[in-house]
Write an enzyme that holds these catalytic residues in place. Structure first.
Site, PDB file in Angstrom:
ATOM      1  CB  THR A 161      -0.976   0.113   1.266  1.00 42.07           C
ATOM      2  OG1 THR A 161      -0.089   0.064   2.414  1.00 42.07           O
ATOM      3  CG2 THR A 161      -1.806  -1.304   1.155  1.00 42.07           C
ATOM      4  NE  ARG A 172      -9.313   1.380  -3.058  1.00 39.82           N
ATOM      5  CZ  ARG A 172      -9.018   2.352  -3.794  1.00 39.82           C
ATOM      6  NH1 ARG A 172      -9.921   3.370  -3.786  1.00 39.82           N
ATOM      7  NH2 ARG A 172      -8.041   2.354  -4.596  1.00 39.82           N
ATOM      8  CE  LYS A 187       6.231  -1.867   1.174  1.00 41.08           C
ATOM      9  NZ  LYS A 187       6.775  -0.720   1.213  1.00 41.08           N
ATOM     10  N   PRO A 188       3.038  -1.622   4.321  1.00 45.57           N
ATOM     11  CG  PRO A 188       3.008  -0.772   6.391  1.00 45.57           C
ATOM     12  CD  PRO A 188       3.226  -1.958   5.649  1.00 45.57           C
ATOM     13  CB  SER A 241       4.569   4.266  -9.439  1.00 45.97           C
ATOM     14  OG  SER A 241       5.685   3.183  -9.210  1.00 45.97           O
ATOM     15  CB  VAL A 244       6.350  -0.095  -8.556  1.00 42.53           C
ATOM     16  CG1 VAL A 244       6.444  -1.142  -7.207  1.00 42.53           C
ATOM     17  CG2 VAL A 244       7.507   0.942  -7.826  1.00 42.53           C
ATOM     18  N   GLY A 245       4.422  -1.329 -10.448  1.00 45.40           N
ATOM     19  CA  GLY A 245       3.215  -2.292 -10.734  1.00 45.40           C
ATOM     20  C   GLY A 245       3.692  -3.110 -11.882  1.00 45.40           C
ATOM     21  CD  GLU A 262      -5.534   2.835  -7.929  1.00 48.29           C
ATOM     22  OE1 GLU A 262      -5.167   3.860  -8.522  1.00 48.29           O
ATOM     23  OE2 GLU A 262      -5.491   3.200  -6.331  1.00 48.29           O
ATOM     24  CB  CYS A 296      -4.088   7.389  -8.436  1.00 53.71           C
ATOM     25  SG  CYS A 296      -5.467   6.670  -7.248  1.00 53.71           S
ATOM     26  CD  GLU A 393      -0.532   9.612 -10.594  1.00 49.73           C
ATOM     27  OE1 GLU A 393      -1.709   9.406 -10.490  1.00 49.73           O
ATOM     28  OE2 GLU A 393       0.400   9.018 -10.723  1.00 49.73           O
ATOM     29  CB  ILE A 394       1.184  16.814 -11.317  1.00 49.03           C
ATOM     30  CG1 ILE A 394       1.026  17.159 -13.038  1.00 49.03           C
ATOM     31  CG2 ILE A 394       1.865  17.902 -10.781  1.00 49.03           C
ATOM     32  CD1 ILE A 394       0.157  18.443 -13.262  1.00 49.03           C
TER      33      ILE A 394
END
Length: 491
Positions: A161, A172, A187-188, A241, A244-245, A262, A296, A393-394
């Site tokens: 997350t 979620r 894993k936060p 990101s 990483v995804g 996501e 996001c 993505e800003i």
């Protein structure tokens, strides 16, 4: 508000945890290593947490694997009851949880309270959905056969997350996982671990058995690799990101795990000439600057039709100038700091690139006088879709504005991206609202609405914004396996 005063108050509530959770026990890293967590609003150290790695993660996986046998065999009604108790505790402690979020993430306290309520709503929703994981009976083509469909929990889930919603992104994912009968290793983000640990403490108090919910933090690559390599982990769920995804998706292929992702967005906010100007300005303010633009689904590009452009820019500029920036604990603050120095440097790079290519700063455009990682609420005009600020993505409080002429042009600009998470359009023409909504290549579309995220609605994107859906009844699917049973000789 001084960090140590907030921490002292939170410690008295019993929710300020600074150790990992494995098998129902709060533990340090095996080698004693720690990592400091900072308050982004003032740079002060909040506390240190364990810097865990491969060994701790493997033990957490083993703990979750062992707990799965009993947890998955509980009735759906039993799991539902425990989730409901967890929800009640989250709401009961929403003030303390919100203070934790503001302390470690920086968002204004009222937004943090909103996150707690939003995050808790997933636990409440999936507490009910736990009782609705239904199978099926199929008509058989053979007279002496009977066909049944069962849905069973996938097993151990690795949940990774992000820092921008340190509580809600956990609930979620964990809500549907536990509802289905799965167990979880969380894993936060090492930037915001305290919300996850507090949520885990309340889960224990609600009767979630040891090992069902585990929390490890620290060395992200080693923790991630351990989750990917383990044959006992059957699903990875990740918010973060796109880069990483993609790595997680590739890593999961070795053991053919289920994956839900996501990922990043590039949300357009389209304002047509026939839009209600007041509604559009109010919504654009919230959609762009809520959470300091660090979400996001936050607006990344504002597209304004030429007939309403000047009126919108005037009203929008006045609204942005009135935003109060500061520590999230201060009264009336609408925008807090960015999460760290890397985040503000990214914003600066994108703004400078746009200016060098002809864009103009209308409001803001530089670091805030408060220093640290505070950045001025910013509007940039004369933006072209080829500029980096319109393509990346800003994740910051900068609103690039693009002028367009026709509906077809707006759709073309909007869809010219690899991302496809959220999009927003403003018009009073019902035919146009439907026509454009269907044409947009995005998983979430808001019509005369600038933020769209509810526990009852599916959340996820098209293209490189991810795989699968979170929330809603569809959010259960990725945590379940479908089994078909054929009974023969039944004639």
């Amino acid at each position: 508000m001084e960090t140590e005063n907030v921490v002292a108050r939170l410690k008295s509530s019993g929710l300020f945890r600074t150790k990992g959770l494995i098998g129902g026990k709060w533990i340090d890293a095996y080698d004693g290593k720690t990592i400091e967590v900072y308050n982004p609003a003032n740079g002060e150290v909040i506390a240190s947490v364990p810097f865990m790695g491969e060994k701790e993660t493997k033990d957490a996986i083993s703990s979750a694997y062992d707990a799965f046998r009993d947890w998955s065999k509980l009735t759906a009604f039993d799991r539902s009851s425990r989730l409901r108790k967890w929800y009640n505790l989250l709401i009961e402690h929403k003030e303390e949880l919100a203070q934790l979020i503001t302390l470690e993430q920086g968002k204004p306290l009222n937004e943090a309270i909103g996150e707690v309520v939003y995050g808790a709503s997933f636990i409440e929703f999936f507490a009910e959905e736990a009782k609705r994981v239904n199978g099926d009976i199929l008509p058989s083509p053979m007279p002496d056969r009977r066909l049944f469909v069962l849905k069973q929990p996938v097993g151990v889930v690795g949940a990774i997350t992000p820092w921008n919603f340190p509580l809600a992104m956990i609930t979620r994912k964990v809500g549907p996982a536990l509802a289905c009968g799965c167990t979880v290793v969380i894993k936060p983000s090492e930037l915001t671990p305290f919300s996850a640990l507090a949520a885990a403490e309340l889960a224990i108090q609600s009767g979630i058995p040891p090992g069902v919910l585990n929390v490890v933090m620290g060395d992200a690559p080693k923790i991630g690799n351990s989750l990917l390599e383990s044959r006992q982990v059957r699903k990875i769920t990740f918010t973060g990101s796109t880069a990483v995804g993609k790595k997680l998706m590739a890593g999961a292929a070795e053991t053919v795990k289920k994956v839900s992702l996501e990922l990043g967005g590039n949300a357009p906010f389209i304002i047509f000439d026939d839009a209600d100007l007041e509604v559009a300005v109010k919504a654009s303010l919230a959609s762009k600057f809520l959470y300091t633009g660090q979400a996001c689904i936050c607006t990344n590009r504002i597209l304004v039709q030429e007939g309403i452009y000047d009126k919108f820019m005037n009203a929008f500029s006045n609204a942005v100038k009135s935003l109060k920036v500061g520590d999230g604990f201060s009264e009336g603050v609408a925008q807090g700091p960015l999460i760290n120095e890397a985040a503000i440097q990214k914003v600066e790079t994108l703004v400078q690139d746009a200016i060098s290519k002809g864009a103009k700063v209308v409001v803001g455009g530089k670091r805030h006088s408060l220093g640290l990682t505070f950045y001025e609420p910013t509007i940039i005009s004369d933006v072209k879709n080829e500029m980096l600020i319109a393509r990346q993505e800003i994740f910051g409080p900068v609103a690039p504005v693009i002028r367009f002429k026709t509906e077809e042009e707006a759709i073309q600009i909007t869809n010219d991206t690899d991302a496809g998470l959220a999009a927003y359009l403003f018009t009073n023409n019902i035919q146009r609202s439907w026509r454009v909504s269907e044409a947009l290549e995005y998983g979430i579309v808001g019509v005369n609405e600038g933020l769209h995220a509810y526990e009852v609605a599916p959340f996820g994107g098209f293209k490189q914004s991810g795989l699968g859906r979170e929330g809603s009844k569809y959010g259960l699917d990725d945590f379940l396996e479908i089994k078909c049973i054929c009974m023969g000789n039944m004639g």
